[in-house]
Motif scaffolding. Structure first.
Motif, mmCIF file in Angstrom:
data_model
loop_
_atom_site.group_PDB
_atom_site.id
_atom_site.type_symbol
_atom_site.label_atom_id
_atom_site.label_comp_id
_atom_site.label_asym_id
_atom_site.label_seq_id
_atom_site.Cartn_x
_atom_site.Cartn_y
_atom_site.Cartn_z
ATOM 1 N N UNK A 116 0.839 -1.192 0.000
ATOM 2 C CA UNK A 116 0.000 0.000 0.000
ATOM 3 C C UNK A 116 0.875 1.243 0.000
ATOM 4 N N UNK A 117 0.316 2.289 -0.584
ATOM 5 C CA UNK A 117 0.959 3.600 -0.555
ATOM 6 C C UNK A 117 -0.133 4.626 -0.310
ATOM 7 N N UNK A 118 -0.321 4.986 0.947
ATOM 8 C CA UNK A 118 -1.388 5.895 1.347
ATOM 9 C C UNK A 118 -0.849 7.316 1.459
ATOM 10 N N UNK A 119 -1.675 8.243 1.052
ATOM 11 C CA UNK A 119 -1.300 9.657 1.096
ATOM 12 C C UNK A 119 -2.331 10.422 1.908
ATOM 13 N N UNK A 120 -1.847 11.177 2.885
ATOM 14 C CA UNK A 120 -2.701 12.012 3.719
ATOM 15 C C UNK A 120 -2.408 13.459 3.392
ATOM 16 N N UNK A 121 -3.417 14.138 2.875
ATOM 17 C CA UNK A 121 -3.254 15.543 2.479
ATOM 18 C C UNK A 121 -3.575 16.446 3.664
ATOM 19 N N UNK A 122 -2.605 17.243 4.066
ATOM 20 C CA UNK A 122 -2.792 18.204 5.144
ATOM 21 C C UNK A 122 -3.331 19.505 4.543
ATOM 22 N N UNK A 123 -4.537 19.856 4.944
ATOM 23 C CA UNK A 123 -5.185 21.046 4.393
ATOM 24 C C UNK A 123 -4.483 22.302 4.877
ATOM 25 N N UNK A 124 -4.117 23.168 3.944
ATOM 26 C CA UNK A 124 -3.456 24.419 4.277
ATOM 27 C C UNK A 124 -4.497 25.502 4.577
ATOM 28 N N UNK A 125 -4.053 26.553 5.235
ATOM 29 C CA UNK A 125 -4.954 27.629 5.585
ATOM 30 C C UNK A 125 -5.491 28.327 4.345
ATOM 31 N N UNK A 126 -4.661 28.446 3.306
ATOM 32 C CA UNK A 126 -5.123 29.076 2.065
ATOM 33 C C UNK A 126 -6.225 28.260 1.412
ATOM 34 N N UNK A 127 -6.113 26.932 1.475
ATOM 35 C CA UNK A 127 -7.152 26.080 0.904
ATOM 36 C C UNK A 127 -8.451 26.181 1.703
ATOM 37 N N UNK A 128 -8.359 26.293 3.014
ATOM 38 C CA UNK A 128 -9.562 26.452 3.817
ATOM 39 C C UNK A 128 -10.244 27.786 3.531
#
Length: 341
Positions: A206-218
Motif C-alpha cells: 500500500x501507498x497511502x497519502x494524507x493531504x494536510x489542508x493548508x490555511x489558504x485552501x480552507x
C-alpha cells in the motif's frame, strides 16, 4: 475624544468579525479531504491491509534510529549511519576497539552540485542479519532498501525509490512501514517482506497519502470568490489610516504641551509672571511665514549682484609638441616614410 474611541472600537470589532467569518466552520472539509486521500492506494484491492492483518487498534512507535545492533557468532556488530560520508557503516567490536569492516554508500556526494537531490540515510532497522534503511533528499525524494550483513561486507539486496521525504521506518511482523512527508502532506508506504535465496525482497502493498489542508485552501473553500478577503483588506487599510491620523493629532498636542511647559518653567526661573509670556504653541502660521520670508531676503542680500554676460576671447598660444602623434610612432615607420618620399 469619546467619538474617536468609539469609532476605533467599532473598526476593531468589524475586523474581528471579518477574521472569524473566514475561519472554517467545523472539520467537515478536512475530514472529506482525508477520506478521499486515504482511499488512493497503489496496491490492488485483493491484498490485505494493515487492519486486516490484525494491527487494528495497535499504535506504531515510529522512531528515527541511527544505530542498530546485530548479534552474530563472530561478535556483536553495530550498524551506524555516517552522515558525513553518506553511507551506512558496519562496525565490529573486537576486545577494546571498534573496527569498521564494511559499509554501503547510499548516494555519491563528491563533485555534486545538485545538493537538494543528494539522498542521505535517515533511519535504520535491524532484523536478523538484515538491515532496513530509508534515505531522503531535500526535494521530496526518498529511498527504502534492505541490506544483508555478512562477515566482512554489507550487500544491498533491493533498493526502491519513494516519492517523499522518508524519515521513519519500522518492521511489524512481515511488513515494513515507511513514513515520509512532502509539500502536500504525509506518505505511508507498506511493503511485504519476502525471503528467497538471494536475500530479502520488498513487495509494495500500500501507498497511502494524507493531504494536510493548508490555511489558504480552507479560506478558498469558505470564500471562493474572495469577497471576504477584499473587505478585510480594505478595512485594514482604512483602519491603519485612521490610527495614523489619531497618532499624528496626538503627537501635535503633545508637542504643544511640551513647549508650553518649557516656556512656563523658563518664566518661573526668570522671575517673570507666567501670564505675560507668550506661549510658543500660540504662535500663528503668519508669524512663521514672516520669519521664513525675512530669512530668505537676508540670505539673498548676502550675495553680490552678478551679470550673466559671457565673454569668450580667443587666445593665441605657442605650439608645444607634448601631444604630437609622431613622437609616439616607431622610428622605423618614420624612416620608411621619408625614404619613399
Amino acid at each position: 475624544m469619546r467619538k474617536k474611541i468609539f469609532i476605533t472600537l467599532v473598526a476593531i470589532a468589524f475586523l474581528a468579525w471579518g477574521g472569524k467569518a473566514q475561519a472554517p466552520r467545523g472539520n467537515k472539509a478536512p475530514l472529506e479531504a482525508t477520506a478521499a486521500a486515504m482511499s488512493e492506494t497503489a496496491a490492488s484491492k485483493d491484498q490485505p491491509s494493515m487492519c486486516m492483518m490484525g494491527y487494528e487498534g495497535s499504535s506504531l512507535n515510529m522512531q528515527r534510529n541511527t544505530v542498530a545492533l546485530l548479534h552474530s557468532e563472530d561478535g556483536d556488530k553495530f550498524v551506524i549511519i555516517d552522515s558525513i560520508d553518506n553511507c551506512i557503516d558496519m562496525v565490529l567490536r573486537t576486545q577494546d576497539t571498534l573496527l569498521r569492516v564494511g559499509h554501503y554508500r547510499v548516494d555519491n556526494v563528491l563533485g555534486r552540485h545538485d545538493v537538494a537531490n543528494i539522498l542521505r540515510p535517515q533511519s535504520i532497522k535491524a532484523k536478523g542479519n538484515h538491515i532496513f534503511f530509508c534515505a531522503s533528499a531535500l526535494n521530496d525524494l526518498g529511498k527504502v532498501g534492505v541490506l544483508t550483513v555478512t562477515k566482512d561486507s554489507v550487500v544491498a539486496d533491493q533498493v526502491i525509490d519513494l516519492p517523499c521525504h522518508a524519515q521513519f521506518i519500522d518492521v511489524i511482523g512481515h511488513e515494513l512501514i515507511v513514513v515520509g512527508t512532502n509539500m502536500q502532506g504525509y506518505n505511508i508506504n507498506i511493503f511485504n517482506i519476502e525471503e528467497n535465496e538471494q536475500g530479502l525482497k520488498l513487495t509494495p502493498l500500500q501507498s497511502n497519502f494524507y493531504h494536510v489542508t493548508k490555511q489558504s485552501e480552507r479560506i478558498q473553500a469558505s470564500d471562493p470568490v474572495g469577497v471576504g478577503i477584499t473587505v478585510v483588506a480594505i478595512c485594514v487599510v482604512f483602519l491603519a489610516l485612521v490610527l495614523i491620523a489619531f497618532i499624528i493629532g496626538g503627537n501635535a498636542k503633545t508637542i504643544k504641551w511640551s513647549q508650553n511647559s518649557r516656556a512656563r518653567r523658563a518664566a518661573i526661573k526668570a522671575g517673570k509672571p507666567v501670564e505675560t509670556i507668550q506661549k510658543p504653541a500660540d504662535t500663528t502660521g503668519e508669524v512663521f511665514a514672516a520669519i521664513a520670508a525675512a530669512i530668505y531676503l537676508y540670505q539673498e542680500d548676502l550675495h553680490d549682484e552678478e551679470h550673466a554676460i559671457l565673454t569668450i576671447n580667443k587666445v593665441e598660444r605657442a605650439w608645444t609638441p607634448w601631444n604630437a602623434k609622431f613622437f609616439n610612432m616607431n622610428q622605423y615607420f618614420n624612416t620608411r616614410t621619408r625614404t619613399k618620399k
